[in-house]
Design an enzyme around this catalytic site. Sequence first.
Site, PDB file in Angstrom:
ATOM      1  N   ASP A 135       0.840  -1.195   0.000  1.00 19.18           N
ATOM      2  CA  ASP A 135       0.000   0.000   0.000  1.00 19.18           C
ATOM      3  C   ASP A 135       0.878   1.248   0.000  1.00 19.18           C
ATOM      4  OD1 ASP A 135      -2.232  -1.629   0.228  1.00 19.18           O
ATOM      5  OD2 ASP A 135      -2.284  -1.493   2.420  1.00 19.18           O
ATOM      6  N   LYS A 136       0.311   2.347  -0.462  1.00 24.30           N
ATOM      7  CA  LYS A 136       1.034   3.614  -0.503  1.00 24.30           C
ATOM      8  C   LYS A 136       1.644   3.959   0.864  1.00 24.30           C
ATOM      9  CE  LYS A 136       0.284   8.592  -1.112  1.00 24.30           C
ATOM     10  NZ  LYS A 136      -0.714   9.666  -1.345  1.00 24.30           N
TER      11      LYS A 136
END
Length: 300
Positions: A135-136
Amino acid sequence: MYKNTFLVSTLDVDSRLDKFLDQKLEINRSQIKKHIESGNILLNGKIVKAGYSLREGDTITVSFEDEEKLLPENIDFDIIYEDEYLAVISKPQDLVVHPGAGNKSGTLVNGLLYKFKNLSNPIDEDRPGIVHRLDKDTSGLMIIAKNDEAYYKLVDMFKNREIEKHYLAIVHGNIYEDFDVDAPIGRDPNNRIKMKVVEENSKHASTSFHVVKNFDKFTLLDVTLHTGRTHQIRVHLSYVNHPVVGDETYGIKNKYKINKQLLHAYKLKFIHPLTGEELEIVDEFPKRFNDFMAIFSKEK
């Protein structure tokens, strides 16, 4: 906007439409097929199949918006391990892994194109080198494929759970014993952008948690993923009421205003898919974890 017209000559009779255009256009076969199916490429003014056999005198009209190309960018990340087949890099927090719709810059992929001469992803040209993702807001180790053989073998290894993945997480609350969570994860029926532990329309998910340290009202955990569901660690920790600090989607507000989740992929263990070497790659302890933990040592 790209526009062009081609007239089929005797030399190209019986050639497939998509193969003919592959020699004429600076886009790949899969993109050509999409343009044919969407009507951006017409034969004698009509939509036909990509495998249509050309006839002398056929007129092919092509008209589509130019797609923004992926360009190398000097993105800051560390290379932890590298050989001729693969690399292991440490992705910083806040960095998106691959481009999305209308976003072809500022991603890890742009940085990979800048730092590596060879990258492989035969399945998706917008994700060169990418075998798996984070995920970011999750930082840490990722394996990058540098040739097709490594790519396909790594994909199989992830699918068959042959790559051991460890994360560090700082969570709310005190935990004094190691524990496991076996609980299926699917889309939250009340919020489609979130995942949730649910019985229906879900997949099996299993995570192990090892207690590293308790400090104040928080616990540092070493987390092992046994499956690879979307947001798995965050969802499982929220499920047992120990959400990741800074997780604004599944967590709780904290008075220290930490709004970036304290979750880091710090260790990978696997057998090299081509050399057979046993690899254990360990990243440095994240600075933001030390900074957060230091707050409490100063308070006491």
